[in-house]
Motif scaffolding. Structure first.
Motif, mmCIF file in Angstrom:
data_model
loop_
_atom_site.group_PDB
_atom_site.id
_atom_site.type_symbol
_atom_site.label_atom_id
_atom_site.label_comp_id
_atom_site.label_asym_id
_atom_site.label_seq_id
_atom_site.Cartn_x
_atom_site.Cartn_y
_atom_site.Cartn_z
ATOM 1 N N TRP A 111 0.848 -1.195 0.000
ATOM 2 C CA TRP A 111 0.000 0.000 0.000
ATOM 3 C C TRP A 111 0.884 1.247 0.000
ATOM 4 C CZ3 TRP A 111 -5.363 -0.873 0.349
ATOM 5 C CH2 TRP A 111 -5.729 -2.192 0.675
ATOM 6 N N THR A 112 0.562 2.206 -0.875
ATOM 7 C CA THR A 112 1.269 3.485 -0.915
ATOM 8 C C THR A 112 0.241 4.592 -1.020
ATOM 9 O OG1 THR A 112 3.082 2.402 -2.103
ATOM 10 C CG2 THR A 112 3.111 4.798 -2.045
ATOM 11 N N SER A 113 0.332 5.574 -0.106
ATOM 12 C CA SER A 113 -0.639 6.663 -0.095
ATOM 13 C C SER A 113 0.063 7.988 0.174
ATOM 14 C CB SER A 113 -1.686 6.415 0.990
ATOM 15 O OG SER A 113 -2.455 7.577 1.232
ATOM 16 N N ASP A 114 -0.472 9.069 -0.403
ATOM 17 C CA ASP A 114 0.037 10.403 -0.065
ATOM 18 C C ASP A 114 -0.880 11.108 0.936
ATOM 19 O OD1 ASP A 114 -2.150 11.076 -1.567
ATOM 20 O OD2 ASP A 114 -1.060 12.218 -3.091
ATOM 21 N N LEU A 115 -1.838 10.343 1.519
ATOM 22 C CA LEU A 115 -2.812 10.852 2.485
ATOM 23 C C LEU A 115 -3.723 11.913 1.872
ATOM 24 C CD1 LEU A 115 -0.641 11.081 5.745
ATOM 25 C CD2 LEU A 115 -2.201 9.254 5.044
ATOM 26 N N GLN A 116 -3.703 12.021 0.532
ATOM 27 C CA GLN A 116 -4.603 12.943 -0.158
ATOM 28 C C GLN A 116 -5.542 12.090 -1.018
ATOM 29 O OE1 GLN A 116 -4.076 16.813 -0.170
ATOM 30 N NE2 GLN A 116 -3.399 16.008 1.768
ATOM 31 N N ASN A 117 -5.331 12.154 -2.320
ATOM 32 C CA ASN A 117 -6.228 11.424 -3.216
ATOM 33 C C ASN A 117 -5.579 10.206 -3.849
ATOM 34 O OD1 ASN A 117 -8.093 13.510 -2.787
ATOM 35 N ND2 ASN A 117 -7.021 14.771 -4.304
ATOM 36 N N ASN A 118 -4.268 10.062 -3.664
ATOM 37 C CA ASN A 118 -3.563 8.977 -4.354
ATOM 38 C C ASN A 118 -3.279 7.825 -3.407
ATOM 39 O OD1 ASN A 118 -3.321 10.407 -6.877
ATOM 40 N ND2 ASN A 118 -1.830 11.717 -5.830
ATOM 41 N N CYS A 119 -3.851 6.682 -3.727
ATOM 42 C CA CYS A 119 -3.588 5.467 -2.954
ATOM 43 C C CYS A 119 -3.435 4.315 -3.931
ATOM 44 C CB CYS A 119 -4.723 5.190 -1.975
ATOM 45 S SG CYS A 119 -4.439 3.691 -1.020
ATOM 46 N N ASP A 120 -2.283 3.675 -3.869
ATOM 47 C CA ASP A 120 -1.986 2.586 -4.805
ATOM 48 C C ASP A 120 -1.841 1.290 -4.004
ATOM 49 O OD1 ASP A 120 -1.001 1.532 -7.447
ATOM 50 O OD2 ASP A 120 0.780 1.145 -6.226
ATOM 51 N N VAL A 121 -2.394 0.204 -4.521
ATOM 52 C CA VAL A 121 -2.188 -1.094 -3.883
ATOM 53 C C VAL A 121 -1.714 -2.090 -4.933
ATOM 54 C CG1 VAL A 121 -4.664 -1.682 -4.059
ATOM 55 C CG2 VAL A 121 -3.210 -2.932 -2.473
ATOM 56 N N LYS A 122 -0.643 -2.791 -4.605
ATOM 57 C CA LYS A 122 -0.099 -3.815 -5.502
ATOM 58 C C LYS A 122 -0.226 -5.164 -4.808
ATOM 59 C CE LYS A 122 3.399 -2.697 -8.037
ATOM 60 N NZ LYS A 122 2.757 -2.811 -9.364
ATOM 61 N N VAL A 123 -0.750 -6.152 -5.519
ATOM 62 C CA VAL A 123 -0.974 -7.479 -4.933
ATOM 63 C C VAL A 123 0.135 -8.421 -5.403
ATOM 64 C CG1 VAL A 123 -2.581 -9.416 -4.745
ATOM 65 C CG2 VAL A 123 -3.462 -7.073 -4.874
ATOM 66 N N MET A 124 0.727 -9.147 -4.444
ATOM 67 C CA MET A 124 1.809 -10.089 -4.747
ATOM 68 C C MET A 124 1.331 -11.494 -4.420
ATOM 69 S SD MET A 124 4.953 -7.942 -3.094
ATOM 70 C CE MET A 124 5.146 -6.187 -3.454
ATOM 71 N N GLU A 125 1.383 -12.365 -5.413
ATOM 72 C CA GLU A 125 0.889 -13.733 -5.235
ATOM 73 C C GLU A 125 2.020 -14.731 -5.442
ATOM 74 O OE1 GLU A 125 -2.985 -14.666 -6.884
ATOM 75 O OE2 GLU A 125 -3.134 -12.603 -7.618
ATOM 76 N N GLY A 126 1.941 -15.837 -4.711
ATOM 77 C CA GLY A 126 2.958 -16.878 -4.833
ATOM 78 C C GLY A 126 2.908 -17.874 -3.689
ATOM 79 N N HIS A 127 2.680 -17.358 -2.475
ATOM 80 C CA HIS A 127 2.567 -18.272 -1.333
ATOM 81 C C HIS A 127 1.328 -19.150 -1.503
ATOM 82 C CE1 HIS A 127 5.863 -17.145 1.266
ATOM 83 N NE2 HIS A 127 5.546 -15.857 1.197
ATOM 84 N N THR A 128 1.467 -20.415 -1.115
ATOM 85 C CA THR A 128 0.355 -21.363 -1.283
ATOM 86 C C THR A 128 -0.316 -21.706 0.039
ATOM 87 O OG1 THR A 128 1.922 -23.199 -1.139
ATOM 88 C CG2 THR A 128 1.405 -22.384 -3.345
#
Length: 326
Positions: free
Chosen positions: A107-124
Protein backbone atom coordinates in the motif's frame (compact mmCIF):
# COMPACT_ATOMS: atom_id res chain seq x y z
CA UNK A 1 4.10 -14.30 42.05
CA UNK A 2 2.01 -11.63 43.84
CA UNK A 3 -1.09 -10.46 42.03
CA UNK A 4 -0.25 -6.79 42.43
CA UNK A 5 2.22 -7.19 39.57
CA UNK A 6 -0.70 -7.83 37.17
CA UNK A 7 -1.58 -4.54 35.54
CA UNK A 8 -4.36 -3.43 33.30
CA UNK A 9 -3.24 -1.35 30.32
CA UNK A 10 -1.63 2.05 30.94
CA UNK A 11 -3.68 3.48 28.05
CA UNK A 12 -6.39 2.23 25.68
CA UNK A 13 -7.64 3.50 22.32
CA UNK A 14 -11.02 2.44 20.93
CA UNK A 15 -11.21 0.99 17.40
CA UNK A 16 -14.06 0.24 14.98
CA UNK A 17 -13.04 -3.34 14.25
CA UNK A 18 -11.53 -6.35 16.01
CA UNK A 19 -7.75 -5.81 15.93
CA UNK A 20 -5.82 -8.84 14.64
CA UNK A 21 -2.43 -7.18 14.27
CA UNK A 22 -0.82 -3.89 15.33
CA UNK A 23 2.57 -2.40 14.43
CA UNK A 24 4.41 0.74 15.47
CA UNK A 25 6.66 1.97 12.67
CA UNK A 26 10.28 1.21 13.65
CA UNK A 27 11.48 4.07 11.42
CA UNK A 28 11.74 7.80 12.02
CA UNK A 29 9.01 9.33 9.88
CA UNK A 30 10.08 12.93 10.53
CA UNK A 31 7.13 13.61 12.83
CA UNK A 32 7.25 14.01 16.64
CA UNK A 33 4.38 11.52 16.83
CA UNK A 34 4.79 7.77 16.23
CA UNK A 35 3.15 6.04 13.31
CA UNK A 36 0.96 3.06 14.15
CA UNK A 37 -1.02 0.73 11.89
CA UNK A 38 -3.57 -1.85 12.95
CA UNK A 39 -5.50 -4.38 10.92
CA UNK A 40 -8.87 -6.01 11.45
CA UNK A 41 -11.32 -8.14 9.49
CA UNK A 42 -11.88 -5.55 6.75
CA UNK A 43 -9.67 -2.51 7.29
CA UNK A 44 -6.20 -1.22 8.00
CA UNK A 45 -6.10 2.02 10.01
CA UNK A 46 -2.96 4.18 9.95
CA UNK A 47 -2.56 6.92 12.53
CA UNK A 48 -0.16 8.76 14.80
CA UNK A 49 0.25 8.37 18.57
CA UNK A 50 1.53 10.83 21.16
CA UNK A 51 1.94 9.80 24.77
CA UNK A 52 2.12 11.96 27.88
CA UNK A 53 5.67 10.66 28.45
CA UNK A 54 6.66 12.50 25.25
CA UNK A 55 4.44 15.57 25.49
CA UNK A 56 3.17 16.97 28.79
CA UNK A 57 0.21 18.58 27.02
CA UNK A 58 -1.13 15.15 26.07
CA UNK A 59 -3.49 13.50 28.52
CA UNK A 60 -2.44 9.82 28.51
CA UNK A 61 -2.52 9.06 24.74
CA UNK A 62 -3.59 11.01 21.69
CA UNK A 63 -4.36 8.87 18.64
CA UNK A 64 -5.03 10.64 15.33
CA UNK A 65 -6.33 8.55 12.45
CA UNK A 66 -4.65 9.55 9.17
CA UNK A 67 -6.28 7.12 6.74
CA UNK A 68 -8.47 4.02 6.70
CA UNK A 69 -7.63 1.48 3.97
CA UNK A 70 -10.39 -0.89 2.87
CA UNK A 71 -8.63 -4.26 2.88
CA UNK A 72 -11.65 -6.51 2.30
CA UNK A 73 -10.10 -9.59 3.89
CA UNK A 74 -8.67 -10.35 7.35
CA UNK A 75 -5.27 -8.75 7.98
CA UNK A 76 -2.74 -11.19 9.45
CA UNK A 77 0.51 -9.20 9.39
CA UNK A 78 1.68 -5.63 8.74
CA UNK A 79 5.18 -4.32 7.96
CA UNK A 80 6.25 -0.68 7.63
CA UNK A 81 8.47 0.67 4.88
CA UNK A 82 11.40 2.98 5.75
CA UNK A 83 10.27 5.14 2.81
CA UNK A 84 7.30 6.36 4.88
CA UNK A 85 7.64 10.04 5.85
CA UNK A 86 5.37 12.82 7.08
CA UNK A 87 7.84 15.74 7.21
CA UNK A 88 7.82 16.83 3.55
CA UNK A 89 5.31 16.98 0.72
CA UNK A 90 4.10 14.85 -0.81
CA UNK A 91 3.78 12.80 2.38
CA UNK A 92 4.28 9.05 1.87
CA UNK A 93 2.65 6.23 3.81
CA UNK A 94 3.94 2.84 2.64
CA UNK A 95 3.38 -0.52 4.29
CA UNK A 96 2.57 -4.07 3.29
CA UNK A 97 0.06 -6.56 4.63
CA UNK A 98 -0.33 -10.32 4.61
CA UNK A 99 -3.90 -11.53 4.42
CA UNK A 100 -6.03 -14.60 4.95
CA UNK A 101 -6.22 -15.05 1.14
CA UNK A 102 -2.43 -15.84 1.06
CA UNK A 103 -1.63 -12.62 -0.79
CA UNK A 104 0.71 -9.76 0.10
CA UNK A 105 -0.52 -6.24 -0.57
CA UNK A 106 1.80 -3.24 -0.88
CA UNK A 107 0.00 0.00 0.00
CA UNK A 108 1.27 3.48 -0.91
CA UNK A 109 -0.64 6.66 -0.09
CA UNK A 110 0.04 10.40 -0.06
CA UNK A 111 -2.81 10.85 2.48
CA UNK A 112 -4.60 12.94 -0.16
CA UNK A 113 -6.23 11.42 -3.22
CA UNK A 114 -3.56 8.98 -4.35
CA UNK A 115 -3.59 5.47 -2.95
CA UNK A 116 -1.99 2.59 -4.80
CA UNK A 117 -2.19 -1.09 -3.88
CA UNK A 118 -0.10 -3.81 -5.50
CA UNK A 119 -0.97 -7.48 -4.93
CA UNK A 120 1.81 -10.09 -4.75
CA UNK A 121 0.89 -13.73 -5.24
CA UNK A 122 2.96 -16.88 -4.83
CA UNK A 123 2.57 -18.27 -1.33
CA UNK A 124 0.36 -21.36 -1.28
CA UNK A 125 -0.52 -21.25 2.42
CA UNK A 126 -0.95 -18.89 5.36
CA UNK A 127 1.63 -16.04 5.53
CA UNK A 128 2.87 -15.67 9.11
CA UNK A 129 5.19 -12.67 9.00
CA UNK A 130 6.76 -10.17 6.63
CA UNK A 131 9.32 -7.37 6.78
CA UNK A 132 10.79 -4.60 4.60
CA UNK A 133 14.50 -4.33 3.91
CA UNK A 134 15.26 -1.56 6.44
CA UNK A 135 17.81 0.63 4.62
CA UNK A 136 15.94 1.62 1.45
CA UNK A 137 12.76 -0.42 1.60
CA UNK A 138 13.13 -1.80 -1.92
CA UNK A 139 12.53 -5.45 -0.96
CA UNK A 140 10.06 -7.40 1.18
CA UNK A 141 10.67 -10.80 2.80
CA UNK A 142 7.81 -13.10 3.86
CA UNK A 143 7.49 -16.51 5.54
CA UNK A 144 4.62 -18.95 5.28
CA UNK A 145 3.13 -22.26 6.31
CA UNK A 146 4.03 -23.37 2.76
CA UNK A 147 7.61 -24.01 4.02
CA UNK A 148 9.13 -21.09 2.11
CA UNK A 149 10.74 -17.73 2.78
CA UNK A 150 10.34 -15.48 -0.27
CA UNK A 151 11.94 -12.15 -1.16
CA UNK A 152 10.00 -9.75 -3.40
CA UNK A 153 10.78 -6.51 -5.19
CA UNK A 154 8.27 -3.67 -5.06
CA UNK A 155 6.87 -4.61 -8.47
CA UNK A 156 5.71 -7.89 -6.96
CA UNK A 157 8.37 -10.09 -8.55
CA UNK A 158 9.65 -12.95 -6.41
CA UNK A 159 13.43 -12.57 -6.56
CA UNK A 160 14.58 -15.26 -4.08
CA UNK A 161 12.90 -18.28 -2.50
CA UNK A 162 14.32 -20.37 0.33
CA UNK A 163 12.88 -23.83 0.92
CA UNK A 164 12.32 -24.41 4.65
CA UNK A 165 11.96 -27.70 6.53
CA UNK A 166 8.83 -26.61 8.41
CA UNK A 167 6.47 -23.61 8.42
CA UNK A 168 8.23 -20.23 8.54
CA UNK A 169 7.01 -18.21 11.53
CA UNK A 170 9.23 -15.11 11.69
CA UNK A 171 11.58 -13.19 9.40
CA UNK A 172 13.95 -10.32 10.36
CA UNK A 173 16.36 -8.24 8.30
CA UNK A 174 19.73 -7.18 9.70
CA UNK A 175 19.56 -3.41 10.43
CA UNK A 176 22.87 -2.55 8.72
CA UNK A 177 23.91 -5.53 6.60
CA UNK A 178 21.03 -5.83 4.15
CA UNK A 179 22.44 -9.09 2.77
CA UNK A 180 21.59 -10.92 6.01
CA UNK A 181 18.15 -12.34 6.75
CA UNK A 182 17.01 -14.33 9.80
CA UNK A 183 14.28 -16.94 9.30
CA UNK A 184 12.65 -18.87 12.17
CA UNK A 185 10.89 -22.19 11.60
CA UNK A 186 8.17 -23.85 13.66
CA UNK A 187 10.27 -27.00 14.22
CA UNK A 188 12.68 -24.98 16.36
CA UNK A 189 15.43 -23.95 13.93
CA UNK A 190 16.48 -20.36 13.19
CA UNK A 191 18.68 -19.85 10.13
CA UNK A 192 20.60 -16.82 8.92
CA UNK A 193 20.84 -16.49 5.15
CA UNK A 194 23.24 -14.56 2.95
CA UNK A 195 21.07 -13.05 0.20
CA UNK A 196 24.03 -12.75 -2.18
CA UNK A 197 25.09 -16.42 -2.11
CA UNK A 198 21.55 -17.52 -1.15
CA UNK A 199 22.98 -19.97 1.38
CA UNK A 200 22.45 -20.40 5.12
CA UNK A 201 25.49 -19.11 7.03
CA UNK A 202 24.47 -19.92 10.61
CA UNK A 203 21.74 -21.83 12.41
CA UNK A 204 20.36 -21.89 15.95
CA UNK A 205 18.48 -24.74 17.60
CA UNK A 206 15.83 -24.17 20.26
CA UNK A 207 15.92 -27.82 21.36
CA UNK A 208 12.11 -28.02 21.60
CA UNK A 209 8.93 -27.32 19.60
CA UNK A 210 6.82 -25.55 18.51
CA UNK A 211 8.72 -22.32 17.94
CA UNK A 212 5.96 -19.73 17.42
CA UNK A 213 7.81 -16.41 17.14
CA UNK A 214 11.39 -15.13 17.06
CA UNK A 215 13.03 -11.71 16.96
CA UNK A 216 16.50 -10.34 16.26
CA UNK A 217 17.64 -7.69 18.74
CA UNK A 218 18.29 -4.84 16.32
CA UNK A 219 20.15 -2.72 18.90
CA UNK A 220 22.54 -5.61 19.65
CA UNK A 221 22.49 -8.12 16.82
CA UNK A 222 24.33 -10.89 18.68
CA UNK A 223 21.08 -11.48 20.60
CA UNK A 224 18.18 -13.51 19.25
CA UNK A 225 15.07 -14.41 21.23
CA UNK A 226 12.06 -16.65 20.68
CA UNK A 227 9.10 -18.28 22.33
CA UNK A 228 9.00 -22.06 22.10
CA UNK A 229 6.15 -24.05 23.67
CA UNK A 230 5.65 -22.30 27.06
CA UNK A 231 9.17 -20.85 27.32
CA UNK A 232 11.14 -17.86 26.19
CA UNK A 233 14.68 -18.58 24.95
CA UNK A 234 17.62 -16.26 24.25
CA UNK A 235 20.73 -16.97 22.16
CA UNK A 236 24.07 -15.23 21.94
CA UNK A 237 24.91 -16.08 18.34
CA UNK A 238 28.64 -15.58 18.92
CA UNK A 239 28.73 -18.29 21.60
CA UNK A 240 26.54 -21.25 20.77
CA UNK A 241 23.81 -22.55 18.51
CA UNK A 242 21.95 -23.57 21.69
CA UNK A 243 20.10 -21.10 23.93
CA UNK A 244 22.11 -19.15 26.47
CA UNK A 245 19.05 -18.73 28.68
CA UNK A 246 15.51 -20.04 28.85
CA UNK A 247 12.62 -19.67 31.26
CA UNK A 248 9.00 -20.76 31.44
CA UNK A 249 6.79 -17.79 30.56
CA UNK A 250 3.18 -18.75 29.92
CA UNK A 251 0.87 -21.39 31.35
CA UNK A 252 -0.48 -22.19 27.90
CA UNK A 253 1.52 -21.86 24.67
CA UNK A 254 3.40 -18.61 24.16
CA UNK A 255 2.54 -16.69 20.99
CA UNK A 256 4.81 -13.67 20.36
CA UNK A 257 8.35 -12.56 21.24
CA UNK A 258 9.53 -8.98 20.60
CA UNK A 259 12.64 -7.11 21.72
CA UNK A 260 12.19 -3.55 22.92
CA UNK A 261 13.67 -0.95 20.58
CA UNK A 262 14.49 1.36 23.51
CA UNK A 263 16.44 -1.09 25.70
CA UNK A 264 18.38 -4.14 24.49
CA UNK A 265 17.69 -6.02 27.75
CA UNK A 266 13.93 -5.61 27.62
CA UNK A 267 11.57 -7.92 25.72
CA UNK A 268 7.93 -8.89 25.75
CA UNK A 269 6.05 -12.15 25.24
CA UNK A 270 2.35 -12.89 24.90
CA UNK A 271 0.32 -16.01 25.58
CA UNK A 272 -2.29 -17.46 23.26
CA UNK A 273 -5.65 -15.77 23.65
CA UNK A 274 -7.67 -18.52 25.29
CA UNK A 275 -10.43 -18.94 27.84
CA UNK A 276 -8.43 -16.86 30.29
CA UNK A 277 -7.33 -13.31 29.60
CA UNK A 278 -4.45 -12.90 27.21
CA UNK A 279 -1.24 -12.27 29.12
CA UNK A 280 1.47 -9.85 28.16
CA UNK A 281 4.75 -10.34 30.01
CA UNK A 282 7.59 -7.83 29.93
CA UNK A 283 10.96 -9.32 30.90
CA UNK A 284 14.35 -7.81 31.69
CA UNK A 285 17.45 -9.94 31.18
CA UNK A 286 18.76 -8.92 34.62
CA UNK A 287 15.62 -10.04 36.48
CA UNK A 288 14.55 -13.65 37.14
CA UNK A 289 10.81 -12.75 37.16
CA UNK A 290 8.84 -10.66 34.64
CA UNK A 291 9.10 -6.95 35.44
CA UNK A 292 5.50 -6.38 34.30
CA UNK A 293 2.45 -8.58 33.73
CA UNK A 294 -0.36 -7.13 31.68
CA UNK A 295 -3.79 -8.63 31.21
CA UNK A 296 -6.27 -7.92 28.41
CA UNK A 297 -9.57 -9.64 27.64
CA UNK A 298 -8.31 -10.86 24.28
CA UNK A 299 -5.04 -10.08 22.64
CA UNK A 300 -3.55 -10.15 19.16
CA UNK A 301 -0.28 -8.83 17.83
CA UNK A 302 2.56 -7.22 19.79
CA UNK A 303 4.74 -4.23 18.96
CA UNK A 304 7.15 -1.89 20.78
CA UNK A 305 7.34 1.88 20.44
CA UNK A 306 10.44 3.13 18.61
CA UNK A 307 11.91 5.09 21.52
CA UNK A 308 9.78 4.50 24.65
CA UNK A 309 9.66 1.32 26.79
CA UNK A 310 6.03 0.97 25.75
CA UNK A 311 4.30 -1.86 23.92
CA UNK A 312 0.90 -2.36 22.34
CA UNK A 313 -1.38 -5.34 21.70
CA UNK A 314 -4.71 -5.38 19.90
CA UNK A 315 -8.02 -6.73 21.09
CA UNK A 316 -11.76 -6.56 20.56
CA UNK A 317 -12.24 -3.02 19.17
CA UNK A 318 -9.39 -1.78 21.33
CA UNK A 319 -5.66 -1.10 21.42
CA UNK A 320 -3.97 -1.72 24.77
CA UNK A 321 -0.74 0.13 25.62
CA UNK A 322 1.59 -0.72 28.51
CA UNK A 323 4.38 1.53 29.73
CA UNK A 324 7.20 -0.28 31.53
CA UNK A 325 8.75 1.72 34.36
CA UNK A 326 12.49 1.36 34.06
Amino acid sequence: MPDETVRSASYTVSCEDYVHVVEFSPFDCGSPASLLAYGGNQYVVVGTCRFKEEDTEVEDVEFTSLQVFLHGVRVDAIAWSPETHLDKLPRVIRFCTAAADRKIRLWTSDLQNNCDVKVMEGHTSYINHLVFEPAEGKQIASVSDDHTCRVWDLDGNETISFRLRSPGVSVCWHPEDICKLMVAEKKGTIRFYDLVTQHAILSLDSGQVPLMSADWCLTNTIKVGAVVANDWVIWDITRSSYPLEKRPAHVDKARHFRWSRANENLFATTGYPGKINSQLLVHHLGHPQPVMIGSASVGAGLSWHRTLPLCVIGGDRKLFFWMTEM
